[in-house]
Design an enzyme around this catalytic site. Structure first.
Site, short mmCIF file in Angstrom:
data_model
loop_
_atom_site.label_atom_id
_atom_site.label_comp_id
_atom_site.label_asym_id
_atom_site.label_seq_id
_atom_site.Cartn_x
_atom_site.Cartn_y
_atom_site.Cartn_z
N HIS A 98 10.99 37.88 27.23
CA HIS A 98 9.84 37.48 26.41
C HIS A 98 10.19 36.20 25.64
O HIS A 98 11.33 36.00 25.23
CB HIS A 98 9.45 38.61 25.44
CG HIS A 98 8.17 38.32 24.73
ND1 HIS A 98 8.12 37.51 23.62
CD2 HIS A 98 6.90 38.68 25.00
CE1 HIS A 98 6.85 37.41 23.23
NE2 HIS A 98 6.09 38.11 24.05
N GLU A 170 3.58 33.65 30.77
CA GLU A 170 3.12 33.49 29.40
C GLU A 170 3.53 32.11 28.88
O GLU A 170 4.67 31.92 28.45
CB GLU A 170 3.76 34.56 28.51
CG GLU A 170 3.41 35.97 28.92
CD GLU A 170 3.59 36.94 27.75
OE1 GLU A 170 2.56 37.42 27.24
OE2 GLU A 170 4.71 37.16 27.32
N GLY A 176 0.64 34.38 20.55
CA GLY A 176 0.67 34.73 19.13
C GLY A 176 -0.37 34.03 18.29
O GLY A 176 -1.16 33.21 18.78
N SER A 216 -2.57 35.17 24.05
CA SER A 216 -3.89 35.12 23.40
C SER A 216 -5.01 35.67 24.30
O SER A 216 -6.13 35.14 24.29
CB SER A 216 -4.23 33.70 22.94
OG SER A 216 -3.33 33.30 21.92
#
Ligand code: PGA
Length: 260
Positions: A98, A170, A176, A216
């Protein structure tokens, strides 16, 4: 062979064991999961035992995942968690790479490769997150960046473990509260790069690795990503941190997916 549809959330450093267990229980009671569809939740380590207690024994279609794992089977690695410890809690999936782990905890692609090989070798599913930073994007090297992350992260994976892998694309700049949502036009070419990168690495079987989009995502944009030919699901943070939000975002994404 059609690729499955996947949808899940990562709670990051949020929730007590009781909160995660209540989420899982309510979610399991609220959704009918169609065939070839898998949902997953990735709570913090401290919630895994409580969630496993309320989950049906695996295999099932609502996976329990961990946010990280160490590559060694045991030993002097204070603060780390092994693959065996996760398997003892019936964890089925581990998230690796991540953006927050790469950024704040300095995980490298080589570290992630060791972790991936250890997890896959023990039968754990791996969700490998890849994505370029805003700076890499500004230099026009998004494709090169995700390819490097894939080539190193999945180096040496034997063909019999490919069915345990999923990739989350991502873009770091989209993740975020401070992120800028990506458009499907941003995502499509990079998803294509990931697809052909997997084929180049693993041949035809590599082309069957599911690719999820994350960053998002919410119920208003979920369907725009899952309509893309190379996107097989979604990996969601904030919008899926309530059961209602999870289900609304999943349903919006599933509605435009190829499997629907
Ligand atoms: P977000 O998080 O959906 O809240 O942007 C995504 C992620 O961190 O994977």
């Amino acid at each position: 062979m059609a690729r499955p549809f996947l949808f899940g959330t990562n709670f990051k450093m949020n929730q007590t064991p009781a909160e995660s267990a209540a989420f899982y229980r309510q979610l399991a009671a609220s959704v009918q999961i169609p065939p070839e569809t898998f949902l997953f939740v990735i709570p913090p380590f401290t919630s895994l035992a409580a969630v496993s207690e309320v989950a049906a024994p695996p295999p099932h279609q609502l996976w329990v995942g961990a946010q990280n794992v160490h590559w060694a089977p045991d030993g002097a690695y204070t603060g780390e968690i092994s693959v065996g410890m996760l398997l003892a809690l019936d964890v089925e999936l581990v998230l690796l790479g991540h953006a927050e782990r790469r950024r704040y905890f300095h995980e490298t692609d080589v570290d992630l490769n060791r972790k991936a090989l250890a997890a896959l070798g023990a039968g754990l599913r791996v969700l490998l997150a890849v994505g370029e930073t805003a700076e890499e994007r500004s230099f026009g090297v998004s494709g090169e960046t995700v390819l490097r992350q894939l080539r190193i992260g999945l180096h040496g994976v034997p063909p019999e473990h490919l069915g345990l892998i999923q990739i989350a694309y991502e873009p770091v700049w989209s993740i975020g509260a401070g992120g800028t949502p990506a458009s499907p036009e941003d995502v499509e070419p990079i998803a294509k790069v990931i697809r052909s990168g997997c084929e180049e690495l693993f041949g035809k079987l590599g082309g069957e690795i599911p690719i999820l989009y994350g960053g998002s995502v919410d119920p208003t944009n979920a369907g725009t990503f899952t309509a893309l030919p190379d996107i097989d699901g979604l990996f969601v943070g904030r919008a899926a941190w309530t059961v209602e939000g999870f289900i609304a975002t999943y349903q919006a994404g599933y509605a435009t997916s190829r499997g629907s």
